[in-house]
Scaffold this motif. Structure first.
Motif, short mmCIF file in Angstrom:
data_model
loop_
_atom_site.label_atom_id
_atom_site.label_comp_id
_atom_site.label_asym_id
_atom_site.label_seq_id
_atom_site.Cartn_x
_atom_site.Cartn_y
_atom_site.Cartn_z
N MET A 43 4.94 -15.59 8.94
CA MET A 43 6.03 -15.00 8.13
C MET A 43 6.83 -14.01 8.98
O MET A 43 8.06 -13.99 8.91
N ALA A 44 6.13 -13.20 9.75
CA ALA A 44 6.81 -12.18 10.56
C ALA A 44 7.75 -12.85 11.57
O ALA A 44 8.90 -12.43 11.73
N ALA A 45 7.26 -13.88 12.23
CA ALA A 45 8.10 -14.59 13.21
C ALA A 45 9.32 -15.19 12.52
O ALA A 45 10.44 -15.13 13.02
N TYR A 46 9.09 -15.79 11.36
CA TYR A 46 10.19 -16.45 10.63
C TYR A 46 11.24 -15.45 10.16
O TYR A 46 12.44 -15.72 10.20
N LEU A 47 10.79 -14.29 9.72
CA LEU A 47 11.71 -13.28 9.18
C LEU A 47 12.25 -12.33 10.26
O LEU A 47 13.10 -11.48 9.96
N GLY A 48 11.74 -12.45 11.50
CA GLY A 48 12.18 -11.55 12.56
C GLY A 48 11.69 -10.14 12.33
O GLY A 48 12.39 -9.17 12.64
N MET A 49 10.50 -10.02 11.79
CA MET A 49 9.91 -8.71 11.52
C MET A 49 8.59 -8.59 12.28
O MET A 49 8.07 -9.59 12.79
N SER A 50 8.06 -7.39 12.33
CA SER A 50 6.71 -7.22 12.87
C SER A 50 5.70 -7.60 11.79
O SER A 50 6.02 -7.59 10.59
N ASP A 51 4.46 -7.89 12.22
CA ASP A 51 3.41 -8.19 11.25
C ASP A 51 3.24 -7.02 10.28
O ASP A 51 3.15 -7.21 9.06
N SER A 52 3.22 -5.81 10.84
CA SER A 52 3.00 -4.65 9.97
C SER A 52 4.19 -4.42 9.03
O SER A 52 4.03 -3.95 7.91
N GLY A 53 5.39 -4.80 9.51
CA GLY A 53 6.57 -4.70 8.65
C GLY A 53 6.47 -5.62 7.45
O GLY A 53 6.82 -5.25 6.32
N VAL A 54 5.96 -6.84 7.67
CA VAL A 54 5.77 -7.78 6.56
C VAL A 54 4.73 -7.25 5.58
O VAL A 54 4.91 -7.28 4.37
N VAL A 55 3.64 -6.73 6.14
CA VAL A 55 2.58 -6.19 5.27
C VAL A 55 3.13 -5.05 4.43
O VAL A 55 2.94 -5.01 3.20
N ASP A 56 3.85 -4.13 5.07
CA ASP A 56 4.36 -2.96 4.33
C ASP A 56 5.36 -3.38 3.25
O ASP A 56 5.39 -2.81 2.16
N ALA A 57 6.19 -4.37 3.56
CA ALA A 57 7.28 -4.72 2.65
C ALA A 57 6.86 -5.65 1.52
O ALA A 57 7.42 -5.59 0.42
N TYR A 58 5.87 -6.51 1.79
CA TYR A 58 5.61 -7.60 0.83
C TYR A 58 4.17 -7.75 0.35
O TYR A 58 3.93 -8.46 -0.62
N LEU A 59 3.22 -7.16 1.07
CA LEU A 59 1.81 -7.49 0.79
C LEU A 59 1.00 -6.28 0.40
O LEU A 59 1.41 -5.13 0.64
N SER A 60 -0.15 -6.53 -0.18
CA SER A 60 -1.14 -5.47 -0.38
C SER A 60 -2.50 -6.03 0.04
O SER A 60 -2.72 -7.26 0.01
N PRO A 61 -3.42 -5.16 0.46
CA PRO A 61 -4.71 -5.64 0.96
C PRO A 61 -5.52 -6.31 -0.15
O PRO A 61 -5.44 -5.89 -1.31
N ARG A 62 -6.27 -7.33 0.24
CA ARG A 62 -7.16 -7.99 -0.71
C ARG A 62 -8.29 -8.66 0.05
O ARG A 62 -8.03 -9.49 0.91
N GLU A 63 -9.54 -8.30 -0.28
CA GLU A 63 -10.72 -8.86 0.38
C GLU A 63 -10.50 -8.92 1.89
O GLU A 63 -10.21 -7.92 2.51
N ASN A 64 -10.58 -10.11 2.49
CA ASN A 64 -10.45 -10.19 3.95
C ASN A 64 -9.02 -10.42 4.41
O ASN A 64 -8.79 -10.73 5.57
N GLY A 65 -8.07 -10.28 3.52
CA GLY A 65 -6.68 -10.51 3.90
C GLY A 65 -5.74 -9.72 3.02
O GLY A 65 -5.93 -8.51 2.84
N TYR A 66 -4.79 -10.41 2.49
CA TYR A 66 -3.75 -9.76 1.69
C TYR A 66 -3.42 -10.61 0.48
O TYR A 66 -3.81 -11.76 0.39
N ARG A 67 -2.65 -10.04 -0.41
CA ARG A 67 -2.02 -10.79 -1.49
C ARG A 67 -0.55 -10.41 -1.51
O ARG A 67 -0.17 -9.32 -1.07
N VAL A 68 0.27 -11.32 -1.99
CA VAL A 68 1.71 -11.03 -2.07
C VAL A 68 1.95 -10.12 -3.27
O VAL A 68 1.39 -10.34 -4.35
N ARG A 69 2.75 -9.08 -3.04
CA ARG A 69 3.08 -8.19 -4.15
C ARG A 69 4.14 -8.86 -5.03
O ARG A 69 4.86 -9.77 -4.61
N GLU A 70 4.21 -8.38 -6.27
CA GLU A 70 5.15 -8.94 -7.24
C GLU A 70 6.08 -7.85 -7.74
O GLU A 70 5.72 -6.67 -7.77
N ALA A 71 7.27 -8.25 -8.15
CA ALA A 71 8.19 -7.34 -8.82
C ALA A 71 7.63 -7.06 -10.23
O ALA A 71 6.75 -7.79 -10.70
#
Ligand code: SF4
Length: 148
Positions: A43-71
């Motif tokens: 996702m980061a490569a596709y959006l031209g963002m850093s991995d941490s930028g994608v996590v901060d903007a769109y995701l929240s931690p979940r178990e061993n990875g993340y989940r997508v946040r919702e509006a």
């Protein structure tokens, strides 16, 4: 031989499916979309963002990875007049609607079919195609950090 492949199913003749990108499964009722580290990098490569930028903007931690946040209205944060990351969307999205939860009964599948205009259109997925996809999804739900 995997017992999953040994019994009859209501979809033995196959199911046609082609995503119409209507967004019905990306909006509305809340749900959990799991994302692993490899998917974050894609996702980061596709959006031209850093991995941490994608996590901060769109995701929240979940178990061993993340989940997508919702509006607040339940819309996936990546959905803005269409999926912003469609070519690199998570495996969970790529395997919809062929999820175990959707295929466990014909009645459940009928309910999903009413919500998803892509079902019945496009390419025919064979029984084996569907069972292979089901297996991928089952691995996702039991080992969230190692799929992708
Ligand atoms: S509801 Fe079906 S057709 Fe619409 S975006 Fe989801 S998978 Fe595609």
């Amino acid at each position: 031989m995997n017992p999953l492949y040994q019994r009859p199913y209501f979809f033995d003749a196959g199911i046609r499916f082609q995503c119409k990108r209507c967004g019905a499964c990306c909006t509305g009722a809340p749900g959990i979309v799991r994302v692993n580290e490899r998917e974050v990098a894609g996702m980061a490569a596709y959006l031209g963002m850093s991995d941490s930028g994608v996590v901060d903007a769109y995701l929240s931690p979940r178990e061993n990875g993340y989940r997508v946040r919702e509006a607040p209205d339940g819309r996936c944060l990546f959905f803005e007049s269409g999926c912003r990351i469609y070519p690199v969307r998570p495996l969970q999205c790529r395997t919809f609607p062929f999820w175990f939860a959707n295929l466990r009964s014909e009645a459940r599948w009928e309910a999903v079919r009413r919500e998803c205009p892509g079902i019945g259109a496009g390419r025919r997925y064979t029984r084996t195609d569907i069972l292979d996809i089901l297996q991928q999804g089952m691995r996702l739900f039991t080992k969230a950090s190692s799929v992708g």
